[in-house]
Design a protein around this motif. Structure first.
Motif, mmCIF file in Angstrom:
data_model
loop_
_atom_site.group_PDB
_atom_site.id
_atom_site.type_symbol
_atom_site.label_atom_id
_atom_site.label_comp_id
_atom_site.label_asym_id
_atom_site.label_seq_id
_atom_site.Cartn_x
_atom_site.Cartn_y
_atom_site.Cartn_z
ATOM 1 N N VAL A 176 -13.831 -6.112 -36.295
ATOM 2 C CA VAL A 176 -13.722 -7.699 -35.947
ATOM 3 C C VAL A 176 -12.505 -8.360 -36.581
ATOM 4 O O VAL A 176 -11.675 -9.010 -36.109
ATOM 5 C CB VAL A 176 -14.492 -8.981 -36.598
ATOM 6 C CG1 VAL A 176 -14.955 -9.842 -36.145
ATOM 7 C CG2 VAL A 176 -15.841 -7.854 -35.882
ATOM 8 N N LYS A 177 -11.853 -7.735 -37.499
ATOM 9 C CA LYS A 177 -10.999 -9.051 -38.427
ATOM 10 C C LYS A 177 -9.358 -7.292 -38.532
ATOM 11 O O LYS A 177 -10.327 -6.705 -39.060
ATOM 12 C CB LYS A 177 -10.991 -9.742 -39.132
ATOM 13 C CG LYS A 177 -9.657 -10.167 -39.373
ATOM 14 C CD LYS A 177 -10.203 -10.476 -40.933
ATOM 15 C CE LYS A 177 -8.545 -11.366 -40.982
ATOM 16 N NZ LYS A 177 -8.228 -11.766 -42.782
ATOM 17 N N ALA A 178 -8.711 -7.024 -37.840
ATOM 18 C CA ALA A 178 -7.808 -5.839 -37.784
ATOM 19 C C ALA A 178 -7.438 -6.038 -39.263
ATOM 20 O O ALA A 178 -6.737 -6.710 -39.820
ATOM 21 C CB ALA A 178 -6.840 -5.776 -36.684
ATOM 22 N N LYS A 179 -7.199 -4.700 -39.235
ATOM 23 C CA LYS A 179 -5.664 -4.523 -40.505
ATOM 24 C C LYS A 179 -4.252 -5.124 -40.813
ATOM 25 O O LYS A 179 -3.494 -4.786 -39.585
ATOM 26 C CB LYS A 179 -5.821 -3.393 -41.527
ATOM 27 C CG LYS A 179 -4.919 -3.172 -42.384
ATOM 28 C CD LYS A 179 -5.155 -3.816 -43.350
ATOM 29 C CE LYS A 179 -4.649 -4.011 -45.096
ATOM 30 N NZ LYS A 179 -4.944 -4.680 -45.814
ATOM 31 N N GLN A 180 -3.661 -5.635 -41.469
ATOM 32 C CA GLN A 180 -2.138 -6.210 -40.494
ATOM 33 C C GLN A 180 -1.719 -6.789 -42.342
ATOM 34 O O GLN A 180 -2.336 -6.516 -43.524
ATOM 35 C CB GLN A 180 -2.550 -8.370 -40.640
ATOM 36 C CG GLN A 180 -3.301 -8.461 -38.714
ATOM 37 C CD GLN A 180 -3.252 -9.564 -38.751
ATOM 38 O OE1 GLN A 180 -2.449 -10.518 -38.959
ATOM 39 N NE2 GLN A 180 -3.570 -9.922 -37.506
ATOM 40 N N ILE B 87 -19.187 -17.490 -38.248
ATOM 41 C CA ILE B 87 -18.818 -18.131 -39.780
ATOM 42 C C ILE B 87 -18.098 -17.128 -40.460
ATOM 43 O O ILE B 87 -16.957 -18.085 -41.493
ATOM 44 C CB ILE B 87 -20.288 -18.227 -40.663
ATOM 45 C CG1 ILE B 87 -21.105 -19.427 -39.648
ATOM 46 C CG2 ILE B 87 -19.628 -18.924 -41.830
ATOM 47 C CD1 ILE B 87 -22.475 -19.507 -40.045
ATOM 48 N N LEU B 88 -18.151 -16.065 -40.883
ATOM 49 C CA LEU B 88 -16.735 -15.355 -41.896
ATOM 50 C C LEU B 88 -15.592 -15.312 -40.843
ATOM 51 O O LEU B 88 -14.763 -15.520 -41.533
ATOM 52 C CB LEU B 88 -17.637 -13.997 -41.619
ATOM 53 C CG LEU B 88 -18.145 -13.205 -42.498
ATOM 54 C CD1 LEU B 88 -18.956 -12.135 -41.767
ATOM 55 C CD2 LEU B 88 -17.852 -13.542 -43.492
ATOM 56 N N MET B 89 -15.797 -14.969 -39.667
ATOM 57 C CA MET B 89 -14.111 -15.659 -39.304
ATOM 58 C C MET B 89 -13.248 -17.118 -39.307
ATOM 59 O O MET B 89 -12.505 -18.065 -39.713
ATOM 60 C CB MET B 89 -14.099 -15.032 -38.083
ATOM 61 C CG MET B 89 -14.462 -14.225 -37.712
ATOM 62 S SD MET B 89 -13.278 -13.187 -38.447
ATOM 63 C CE MET B 89 -11.340 -12.559 -37.336
ATOM 64 N N LYS B 90 -14.642 -17.929 -39.321
ATOM 65 C CA LYS B 90 -14.154 -19.758 -39.391
ATOM 66 C C LYS B 90 -13.660 -19.467 -40.738
ATOM 67 O O LYS B 90 -12.846 -19.975 -40.917
ATOM 68 C CB LYS B 90 -15.642 -20.720 -38.951
ATOM 69 C CG LYS B 90 -15.308 -21.969 -39.594
ATOM 70 C CD LYS B 90 -16.727 -22.519 -39.254
ATOM 71 C CE LYS B 90 -15.992 -24.117 -39.016
ATOM 72 N NZ LYS B 90 -17.541 -24.901 -39.062
ATOM 73 N N LYS C 136 -25.903 -17.528 -49.433
ATOM 74 C CA LYS C 136 -26.935 -18.430 -49.307
ATOM 75 C C LYS C 136 -26.378 -20.070 -49.261
ATOM 76 O O LYS C 136 -26.911 -21.007 -49.051
ATOM 77 C CB LYS C 136 -27.414 -18.348 -50.952
ATOM 78 C CG LYS C 136 -28.276 -18.998 -51.202
ATOM 79 C CD LYS C 136 -28.601 -18.925 -52.583
ATOM 80 C CE LYS C 136 -30.095 -19.872 -52.752
ATOM 81 N NZ LYS C 136 -30.682 -19.771 -54.610
ATOM 82 N N ARG C 137 -24.809 -19.693 -49.747
ATOM 83 C CA ARG C 137 -24.885 -21.489 -49.521
ATOM 84 C C ARG C 137 -24.059 -22.287 -47.966
ATOM 85 O O ARG C 137 -24.320 -22.892 -47.708
ATOM 86 C CB ARG C 137 -23.207 -21.402 -50.799
ATOM 87 C CG ARG C 137 -22.383 -22.785 -50.013
ATOM 88 C CD ARG C 137 -20.759 -22.157 -51.009
ATOM 89 N NE ARG C 137 -20.273 -23.643 -51.751
ATOM 90 C CZ ARG C 137 -19.385 -24.476 -50.198
ATOM 91 N NH1 ARG C 137 -18.878 -23.569 -50.457
ATOM 92 N NH2 ARG C 137 -18.000 -25.560 -50.711
ATOM 93 N N ASN C 138 -24.026 -20.720 -46.741
ATOM 94 C CA ASN C 138 -24.068 -21.086 -45.919
ATOM 95 C C ASN C 138 -24.804 -20.935 -45.205
ATOM 96 O O ASN C 138 -25.092 -20.797 -43.826
ATOM 97 C CB ASN C 138 -22.423 -20.287 -44.580
ATOM 98 C CG ASN C 138 -21.367 -20.255 -45.863
ATOM 99 O OD1 ASN C 138 -20.860 -21.426 -44.815
ATOM 100 N ND2 ASN C 138 -20.785 -20.379 -46.176
ATOM 101 N N ILE D 110 -10.744 -9.957 -45.930
ATOM 102 C CA ILE D 110 -11.533 -11.691 -45.573
ATOM 103 C C ILE D 110 -11.644 -12.244 -46.815
ATOM 104 O O ILE D 110 -12.214 -11.599 -47.850
ATOM 105 C CB ILE D 110 -13.057 -10.949 -45.443
ATOM 106 C CG1 ILE D 110 -12.964 -10.288 -43.617
ATOM 107 C CG2 ILE D 110 -13.865 -12.098 -45.622
ATOM 108 C CD1 ILE D 110 -12.903 -11.822 -43.112
ATOM 109 N N ARG D 111 -11.001 -13.576 -47.423
ATOM 110 C CA ARG D 111 -10.971 -14.197 -48.083
ATOM 111 C C ARG D 111 -11.778 -15.388 -48.210
ATOM 112 O O ARG D 111 -11.799 -16.106 -46.796
ATOM 113 C CB ARG D 111 -9.815 -14.092 -48.685
ATOM 114 C CG ARG D 111 -9.490 -15.236 -49.972
ATOM 115 C CD ARG D 111 -7.856 -15.202 -50.335
ATOM 116 N NE ARG D 111 -7.611 -16.010 -51.182
ATOM 117 C CZ ARG D 111 -7.108 -17.343 -51.320
ATOM 118 N NH1 ARG D 111 -7.077 -18.500 -49.995
ATOM 119 N NH2 ARG D 111 -6.970 -17.755 -52.670
#
Length: 318
Positions: free
Chosen positions: A3-7, A205-208, A139-141, A67-68
């Motif tokens: 989903v999110k490639a390594k850069q 939501i992860l990507m957002k 939980k927060r989301n 992912i941060r």
């Protein structure tokens, strides 16, 4: 499925731009070179696991690199996150060479390499903190509370791992076992927790909310603009600065000639000082005096400009 490639992380690009522009006699020079080597080793380790992750079925596993997220109090970054309908798994990846001994009494690992010992924070403790923060973020989301698992992965095949703590072997693994370890986790969970619709929601939501770290490398090392060497660097011998002769950049050391060597220097400026630049700033950085040349270069590398005449400000293209 990736989903999110390594850069290449921005910090590596910034350090690569900064390293040749800090004089060897500067008191920060060795720190910058050492940090660049350390980040490159980490990136190499993280890239190397892609091969082993490729054996996971695309339709069952959703993979995110770097992912941060913000848990409401602190940002936390995960090297790799693997999402399935049954669980989520965090990978904390290390590329340390030599012998690695786990000291759980003092929450540290000790690297023994070339007869020397060096201590690092315990990656198991770091992984446990990330698991707690990810639970808090879910939980927060208002997202489904998935079982959160994780591994510390040593990706250097020559690394020797030692530990007297039996629980370590359940968390610390070598990269070549990734496929089987993650598959075993998946098989242990007999039932799906998420529907495909819920999976898509979490991915969205992860990507957002993924917030890559992008800070000033100049501020990080407490440098000033005056500490940074200016000019165009020769791409053949790394001599600095090149001379502008007619329509070429000329290297007095190896006689290399180039029409577009300034493009790398403009990229260096952007990585070091940001995307906003004036004609005078470009002339100073490239060490040129011709205003019309500066204007031509800026028009060719900018996405927009504001203002008139000497007050004109350009925004460099990404």
């Amino acid at each position: 499925m990736i989903v999110k490639a390594k850069q290449i992380p921005p910090v590596i690009l910034k350090l690569q731009a900064l390293s040749p522009r800090v004089p060897p006699h500067h008191n920060k020079h060795s720190f910058i070179k050492d940090d660049l080597a350390r980040y490159l080793a980490g990136y190499k380790g993280e890239k190397s696991i892609e091969y082993y992750l490729s054996f996971l079925p695309d339709e069952e596993y959703y993979i995110f690199h770097d992912i941060r997220l913000f848990d409401g109090e602190h940002f936390f970054q995960m090297d790799t996150l693997i999402l399935t309908k049954r669980l989520v798994c965090i990978l904390e990846i290390k590329y340390l060479a030599g012998i690695i001994e786990f000291d759980r009494d003092f929450n540290q690992i000790i690297q023994i390499k070339n007869g020397q010992e060096k201590a690092y924070p315990d990656p198991i403790t770091q992984l446990q903190r990330q698991k707690s923060q990810l639970n808090k973020w879910l939980k927060r989301n208002n997202l489904a509370q998935l079982p959160v698992q994780g591994f510390v992965v040593f990706s250097n095949p020559q690394t020797v791992i030692k530990s007297n703590d039996k629980s370590t072997k359940n968390i610390v693994i070598k990269s070549h076992t990734l496929h089987s370890k993650i598959s075993d986790l998946q098989d242990q969970k007999k039932m799906d927790v998420l529907t495909q619709k819920e999976i898509k929601k979490i991915i969205r939501i992860l990507m957002k909310y993924d917030t890559p770290l992008d800070h000033s490398i100049i501020e990080q090392y407490q440098l000033s603009r005056g500490d940074v060497l200016k000019g165009v660097i020769c791409e053949v011998c790394n001599h600095l600065p090149l001379q502008r002769i007619h329509s070429y950049w000329y290297c007095s050391q190896c006689t290399y000639k180039s029409k577009d060597a300034h493009l790398a220097a403009v990229q260096d400026y952007q990585l070091l000082f940001g995307s906003v630049i004036t004609s005078n700033q470009l002339k100073e950085f490239l060490e040129i005096t011709c205003s019309s040349l500066a204007t031509r270069i800026l028009k060719s590398v900018s996405s927009s400009m504001e203002g008139e005449n000497k007050g004109r400000v350009y925004t460099l293209s990404k």
